[in-house]
Design an enzyme around this catalytic site. Structure first.
Site, PDB file in Angstrom:
ATOM      1  N   ASN A   9       1.010  -1.083  -0.030  1.00  0.00           N
ATOM      2  CA  ASN A   9       0.020  -0.113  -0.054  1.00  0.00           C
ATOM      3  C   ASN A   9       0.964   1.290  -0.045  1.00  0.00           C
ATOM      4  O   ASN A   9       1.502   1.526   1.012  1.00  0.00           O
ATOM      5  CB  ASN A   9      -0.865  -0.038   1.170  1.00  0.00           C
ATOM      6  N   LYS A  11       0.306   4.293  -0.419  1.00  0.00           N
ATOM      7  CA  LYS A  11      -0.296   5.418   0.190  1.00  0.00           C
ATOM      8  C   LYS A  11      -0.287   6.578  -0.546  1.00  0.00           C
ATOM      9  O   LYS A  11      -0.029   6.477  -1.901  1.00  0.00           O
ATOM     10  CB  LYS A  11      -0.238   5.696   1.467  1.00  0.00           C
ATOM     11  N   HIS A  97      -9.459   1.105   4.906  1.00  0.00           N
ATOM     12  CA  HIS A  97      -8.175   1.083   5.463  1.00  0.00           C
ATOM     13  C   HIS A  97      -8.531   2.022   6.695  1.00  0.00           C
ATOM     14  O   HIS A  97      -9.320   3.072   6.620  1.00  0.00           O
ATOM     15  CB  HIS A  97      -7.238   1.591   4.596  1.00  0.00           C
ATOM     16  N   GLU A  99      -6.942   4.708   7.687  1.00  0.00           N
ATOM     17  CA  GLU A  99      -6.884   5.914   7.490  1.00  0.00           C
ATOM     18  C   GLU A  99      -8.148   6.579   6.728  1.00  0.00           C
ATOM     19  O   GLU A  99      -8.350   7.629   6.806  1.00  0.00           O
ATOM     20  CB  GLU A  99      -5.372   6.141   6.541  1.00  0.00           C
ATOM     21  N   GLU A 169      -5.761  -5.083  10.611  1.00  0.00           N
ATOM     22  CA  GLU A 169      -4.486  -4.029  10.711  1.00  0.00           C
ATOM     23  C   GLU A 169      -5.192  -3.292  11.836  1.00  0.00           C
ATOM     24  O   GLU A 169      -5.724  -2.465  12.019  1.00  0.00           O
ATOM     25  CB  GLU A 169      -4.801  -3.162   9.419  1.00  0.00           C
ATOM     26  N   GLY A 175       2.041   1.971  10.859  1.00  0.00           N
ATOM     27  CA  GLY A 175       2.941   3.243  10.569  1.00  0.00           C
ATOM     28  C   GLY A 175       3.661   3.519  11.897  1.00  0.00           C
ATOM     29  O   GLY A 175       4.397   4.510  11.928  1.00  0.00           O
ATOM     30  N   SER A 215       3.022  -2.249  10.553  1.00  0.00           N
ATOM     31  CA  SER A 215       4.573  -2.345  10.755  1.00  0.00           C
ATOM     32  C   SER A 215       5.133  -3.701  10.371  1.00  0.00           C
ATOM     33  O   SER A 215       6.162  -4.366  11.132  1.00  0.00           O
ATOM     34  CB  SER A 215       5.050  -1.805  12.252  1.00  0.00           C
TER      35      SER A 215
END
Ligand code: PEP
Length: 254
Positions: A9, A11, A97, A99, A169, A175, A215
């Site tokens: 991904n 991003k 996701h 985010e 996730e 991250g 991560s």
């Protein structure tokens, strides 16, 4: 047999030139290894789709987009529909996701629409679920993930549900450099598979790929992927370096 999947991904990273370089590097590494046991996916920004599609060898690599519109077409300035995505040659779409949930207010009802639209257009959703840190600390992480799956996925007909992939996730791991431990990942993946058994058939649960994301990097992918219910990874930061991404792919093979 479930598919083993490693999906990058990217991003909102890389210029077009850098994206092309990265796609070229990954394509060279993956095609030279001639290993078809892992489904390798590049989650590129929309505007690089057409260029990246020219570079990759579809025998070894597929493309995912990172989002799609929740409406099929029309006056939605700036949005990208599933039909538009399908027309570029992309095969997968990352939906839900964390985010997108956190910064764009996407909730289960909208995610459910996106999943249905994607499936209707023969795109494969990679549906993301996972709890925030405070939810894990309160001990409600299983309830959170169950609610996400119940509302966004479990109304699908079994034949449709079988087409999707799920990515667990944990938000606190994305991250941050702090990955879930292999035991935490396995525990949640098993929980998700058991929910699928309750809702659908055992055979369906056994056929769905459940990826871990958060991560994941070359130094921890081996032990994360060694778990029986972890079928690969959704990789953010480490997918931006071809060597790291390739090492993660190889750890799933081994
Ligand atoms: C992600 O964005 O889905 C992700 C897992 O990111 P990272 O690997 O950087 O934690």
């Amino acid at each position: 047999m479930r598919n083993k999947i490693v999906a990058g991904n990217w991003k909102m990273n890389k210029t077009l030139k850098e994206g092309i370089e990265l796609a070229n590097e990954v394509n060279n590494l993956v095609s030279k290894s001639n290993n078809k046991s892992v489904v390798v996916i590049l989650g590129t920004p929309f505007i690089y789709l057409a260029e990246v599609n020219k570079i990759i060898d579809p025998k070894f690599i597929s493309i995912a987009v990172q989002n799609c519109a929740s409406e099929p077409e029309g006056a939605y300035t700036g949005e990208i529909s599933v039909e538009m995505i399908q027309s570029t040659g992309a095969k997968y779409v990352i939906i839900g996701h964390s985010e997108r949930r956190a910064y764009f207010g996407e909730e289960e009802q909208i995610l459910n629409k996106k999943v249905n639209l994607a499936l209707a257009e023969n795109l494969i959703p990679i549906f993301c679920c996972g709890e925030r840190l405070e939810e894990r600390e309160k001990g409600i992480h299983f309830d959170i993930v169950k609610n996400q799956l119940d509302k966004a996925l479990f109304d699908l007909e079994e034949s449709e549900f079988r087409k999707i992939a799920i990515a667990y996730e944990p938000v606190w791991a994305i991250g941050t450099g702090v990955n879930a431990t292999p035991d935490q990942a396995q525990e949640m993946h098993r929980f998700i598979r058991n929910l699928i058994v309750e809702r659908y058939e055992n055979e369906t649960a056994e056929s769905i790929s459940i990826l871990y994301g958060g991560s994941c990097k070359p130094s921890n992918s081996n032990e994360l992927f060694a778990n029986p219910d972890v079928d690969g990874g959704l990789i953010g930061g480490a997918s931006l370096k071809a060597d790291d991404f390739f090492a993660i792919i190889n750890s799933l093979t081994g």
